[in-house]
Enzyme design. Structure first.
Site, PDB file in Angstrom:
ATOM      1  N   HIS A  11       0.990  -1.215  -0.019  1.00 23.22           N
ATOM      2  CA  HIS A  11       0.081   0.090  -0.126  1.00 23.22           C
ATOM      3  C   HIS A  11       0.894   1.293   0.094  1.00 23.22           C
ATOM      4  CE1 HIS A  11      -3.040  -2.528   2.574  1.00 23.22           C
ATOM      5  NE2 HIS A  11      -3.760  -2.254   1.224  1.00 23.22           N
ATOM      6  N   LYS A  52     -16.130  -5.739   7.079  1.00 26.82           N
ATOM      7  CA  LYS A  52     -15.156  -6.320   6.332  1.00 26.82           C
ATOM      8  C   LYS A  52     -14.552  -7.602   7.110  1.00 26.82           C
ATOM      9  CE  LYS A  52     -11.808  -5.950   2.744  1.00 26.82           C
ATOM     10  NZ  LYS A  52     -10.528  -5.177   2.263  1.00 26.82           N
ATOM     11  N   ARG A  64      -2.459  -5.625  -7.951  1.00 28.68           N
ATOM     12  CA  ARG A  64      -1.673  -6.721  -7.885  1.00 28.68           C
ATOM     13  C   ARG A  64      -1.559  -7.733  -9.325  1.00 28.68           C
ATOM     14  NH1 ARG A  64      -3.315  -7.784  -2.054  1.00 28.68           N
ATOM     15  NH2 ARG A  64      -5.020  -7.583  -2.847  1.00 28.68           N
ATOM     16  N   SER A 102      -3.313  -7.456   3.294  1.00 24.70           N
ATOM     17  CA  SER A 102      -3.435  -7.394   4.558  1.00 24.70           C
ATOM     18  C   SER A 102      -3.991  -8.478   5.101  1.00 24.70           C
ATOM     19  CB  SER A 102      -4.501  -6.137   4.840  1.00 24.70           C
ATOM     20  OG  SER A 102      -4.274  -5.068   4.333  1.00 24.70           O
TER      21      SER A 102
HETATM   22  O1  PNS Z   1      -9.256  -2.132   0.956  1.00 18.18           O
HETATM   23  P1  PNS Z   1     -10.146  -2.094   0.055  1.00 18.18           P
HETATM   24  O2  PNS Z   1     -11.240  -3.361   0.515  1.00 18.18           O
HETATM   25  O3  PNS Z   1      -9.872  -2.509  -1.450  1.00 18.18           O
HETATM   26  O4  PNS Z   1     -11.043  -0.867  -0.087  1.00 18.18           O
HETATM   27  C1  PNS Z   1     -12.356  -1.026  -0.500  1.00 18.18           C
HETATM   28  C2  PNS Z   1     -12.992   0.499  -0.291  1.00 18.18           C
HETATM   29  C3  PNS Z   1     -12.967   0.868   0.946  1.00 18.18           C
HETATM   30  C4  PNS Z   1     -12.188   1.440  -1.255  1.00 18.18           C
HETATM   31  C5  PNS Z   1     -14.490   0.322  -0.877  1.00 18.18           C
HETATM   32  O5  PNS Z   1     -15.194  -0.672  -0.025  1.00 18.18           O
HETATM   33  C6  PNS Z   1     -15.318   1.565  -0.880  1.00 18.18           C
HETATM   34  O6  PNS Z   1     -15.012   2.506  -1.569  1.00 18.18           O
HETATM   35  N1  PNS Z   1     -16.004   1.850   0.173  1.00 18.18           N
HETATM   36  C7  PNS Z   1     -16.937   3.129   0.348  1.00 18.18           C
HETATM   37  C8  PNS Z   1     -18.229   2.627   0.058  1.00 18.18           C
HETATM   38  C9  PNS Z   1     -18.507   3.007  -1.339  1.00 18.18           C
HETATM   39  O7  PNS Z   1     -18.343   3.847  -2.103  1.00 18.18           O
HETATM   40  N2  PNS Z   1     -18.896   1.902  -2.291  1.00 18.18           N
HETATM   41  C10 PNS Z   1     -19.384   1.971  -3.494  1.00 18.18           C
HETATM   42  C11 PNS Z   1     -18.380   1.392  -4.573  1.00 18.18           C
HETATM   43  S1  PNS Z   1     -17.916  -0.108  -4.657  1.00 18.18           S
END
Ligand code: PNS
Length: 163
Positions: free
Chosen positions: A17, A41, A92, A130
């Protein structure tokens, strides 16, 4: 002013990251690392959102154009609030592609003024996640070099507390 968002759950932040954030910081005037609360999550994060933000702040203290903040909203709403036109995600292997493609398409559907851009992971971190770090640390394995040292120390403590 070109501002980009680097969103994620970061439970915990990995060197992969951080490599993406650092590379993004060289491409944009300002990078905001947006740490999602993500209470659901994977059974719930092991670190609080404040702890996750703190780890990233410490690891990025040498990058003056990087800031870190928690969020608990739609990502596009945060992007609009901060006037960020770009969402940066790390990619990745192909295994990431389907989920990232879906999120990018949905975000584009929600706001066509906001673009998702991908930065390819370097080969060294292709395999790093992670969840893998937590699994290794959970079995007492060494995660030094995969996460910042502060995270590695806290991870051992946290997993011991949880036992
Ligand atoms: O670390 P991750 O799991 O790749 O992160 C995912 C994240 C937090 C970027 C995604 O779940 C997110 O954008 N959540 C906020 C809610 C949202 O906007 N959801 C709609 C788009 S999928």
């Amino acid at each position: 002013m070109k501002r980009a968002l680097c969103p994620g759950t970061f439970d915990p932040v990995t060197c992969g990251h951080l490599d993406i954030v650092e590379r993004a910081s060289g491409l944009f005037d300002e990078v905001v690392v947006a740490v999602a609360l993500s209470p659901d999550k994977g059974g719930g994060p092991i670190f609080s959102v404040e702890e996750r933000c703190g780890f990233i702040r410490d690891a990025c203290s040498h990058l003056p154009n990087v800031s870190v903040r928690p969020f608990d909203s739609l990502l596009v709403d945060l992007a609009r609030e901060l006037d960020a036109k770009v969402i940066i995600k790390g990619l990745r292997a192909v295994t990431d592609f389907e989920r990232e493609f879906q999120m990018a398409q949905l975000n584009y559907r929600l706001d066509r003024d906001i673009e998702t851009m991908f930065i390819m992971s370097i080969p060294e971190y292709m395999y790093l996640s992670s969840s893998a770090v937590k699994e290794i640390a959970g079995f007492g394995g060494n995660v030094r070099g995969l996460v910042p040292d502060e995270v590695s120390d806290r991870l051992q403590d946290r997993l011991r507390e949880g036992r």
